[in-house]
Scaffold this motif. Structure first.
Motif: not given
Ligand code: SF4
Length: 469
Positions: A150, A309-315, A338, A370-372, A374, A376
């Motif tokens: 991402i 999801c805010i598309r941070c890519s941490a996951c 994600i 995940c910063p928000v 989720i 998962i």
């Molecule tokens: S860690 Fe959470 S916010 Fe970031 S990409 Fe994955 S699902 Fe999205």
């Protein structure tokens, strides 16, 4: 990307590529360590995450209201809003706007939404050339490749591979070395001409604020700032879930996103624009609001978390499955954890992406970062249930159906269950050594013993032990 293949087949191929695994391991571990360090600096990180989660949840509950507010705000400030039900509508809208501007080329900011709808190919079919300006996206485009991460779309390539690509494809870069500064300079020289010649810029959006009509793009290189300020016309394609109610909410998200994505305290470039300002920046602004399956995702009370999801890519960076297979095996614009919860839903729970909810060990590392907030793993289990229930309604192979019916009969009767245990014990006896079944089980049962040991049934079950006390 793996195209129409299911994840298990595509992953098997990716696992055979040791260079890919080495590239991924180095890159994901670097980013994840950086993230952990900057997150540890904030004492109230968990409270911040909870604020982010609450904003997203509340916004999704009244998404229609916030989108209409966004439309009013953008229109009031001189922008034009276009609603696109699907990829075809969005692509046709952008192509029409480019034609109306009299342009044959556009410069693009990295945007997952435009990757999702295949905008570059759709524009090419209309005789319009799209130039990717993000360095990683440019690498992907020059190699006729597809993104695999991402945040870092070319994460599967190392710098030696990139230098070889630049020497082959970039004018004037025949002697470029694989030093990062030299590669950046070669790309800069190539892109500068595109920026100065472009009359239309195309961007995605990280967030759009309903209250003010402000659109926000965060990035690290400054190419996005060039795309959103130099051209006469700016077209932003944004998934409808990117709306947030207020500037105060944006303040929360801008603390969560950079720390979680690039491991920075703030992004080097945070561009905000609100409609059109006379004699300053683009003189026409179009916002394309893309549904493309999102409304259906919203209808699933558990699955809709994927829209937070805010598309941070941490996951992706902490996922043991992603680290070994890379993004192409997922066969979609959205890879990693994600992708495993978003892609099947965006595709209407049909096709090869329905294999993705199983592309996980359910270790929970993704949910932890995940910063928000989720959940998962919870959504993965929910989607597995949906796929199985869907299959049960349709075309289940006769053998599988008979097997499941037999299991249901066994598990619904204590007498039958105990008889099955005695049978299993007798059948396993010749195969068991030291408490384990060492041989591969025959036929469809082989899957159990293909990559793990199967414990032999115990000499005495708990019930037998209890009765004999
Ligand atoms: S860690 Fe959470 S916010 Fe970031 S990409 Fe994955 S699902 Fe999205």
């Amino acid at each position: 990307m793996n195209g129409p293949r299911r994840f298990p087949e595509a992953a098997r191929e990716a696992l055979g590529d040791s260079q890919l695994r080495a590239n991924l391991r180095r890159a994901t571990h670097t980013i994840r360590d950086r993230r952990a360090a900057v997150v540890a600096e904030i004492g109230e990180w968990e409270a911040l995450r909870e604020a982010g989660r609450a904003i997203k949840e509340a916004t999704m509950r009244h998404l229609d209201v916030h989108l209409e507010a966004l439309e009013r705000s953008v229109t009031d400030r001189g922008g034009v809003v276009h609603w696109a039900r699907d990829a075809a509508e969005a692509n046709a809208t952008v192509a029409r706007l480019v034609h109306e501007a009299g342009a044959r080329e556009v410069v693009k900011v990295k945007s997952l939404a435009t990757d999702e709808i295949g905008l570059n190919d759709a524009l090419a079919a209309e005789g319009i050339t799209a130039h990717e300006t993000d360095l990683a996206e440019l690498i992907v485009q020059l190699a006729h490749d597809t993104p695999s991460h991402i945040l870092v779309p070319a994460i599967h390539r190392n710098r030696a591979e990139i230098a070889a690509l630049f020497r082959r494809t970039l004018p004037g870069a025949q002697g470029v070395s694989d030093e990062p500064a030299a590669l950046a300079e070669a790309a800069r020289r190539f892109l500068r001409e595109r920026f100065l010649g472009a009359r239309v810029g195309v961007s995605g959006a990280n967030f759009a604020v309903a209250q003010t009509g402000t659109v926000c793009v965060v990035e690290s290189e400054g190419n996005g700032r060039m795309c959103t300020t130099l051209p006469e016309v700016l077209i932003t394609v944004m998934g409808i879930e990117k709306v947030i109610p207020s500037l105060a909410d944006l303040g929360v998200m801008l603390q969560l996103l950079p720390r979680s994505s690039t491991g920075e305290r703030m992004n080097p470039y945070t561009s905000l624009w609100t409609g059109v300002a006379p004699d300053d920046g683009p003189q026409a602004f179009h916002l394309v609001l893309l549904d493309n399956g999102r409304t259906d995702v919203l209808a699933d009370a558990t699955g809709r978390q994927a829209l937070h999801c805010i598309r941070c890519s941490a996951c992706l960076n902490v996922c043991p499955v992603y680290e070994r297979t890379g993004g192409h095996a997922y066969g979609d614009t959205y890879p990693g954890p994600i992708g495993a919860i978003l892609a099947p839903q965006l595709h209407g729970m049909r096709g090869p992406t329905t294999s993705l909810p199983w592309a996980s060990t359910l270790c929970g590392a993704c949910a932890d970062v995940c910063p928000v907030g989720i959940d998962i793993p919870g959504v993965l289990i929910h989607l597995r249930g949906r796929v199985v229930a869907q299959a049960a309604r349709g075309d289940v192979p006769a053998g599988e159906r008979l097997g499941m019916e037999a299991m249901a009969r066994v598990f619904s009767s204590r007498r039958r269950y105990e008889a099955a245990q005695r049978l299993a014990r007798a059948g396993a006896r010749p195969l068991a050594r030291g408490g384990r079944i060492e041989h591969r089980l025959p036929g469809p049962l082989a899957g159990w013993t293909m990559s793990r040991d199967l414990p032999a049934p115990p000499a005495q079950t708990f019930r037998e032990w209890w009765r004999a006390r």
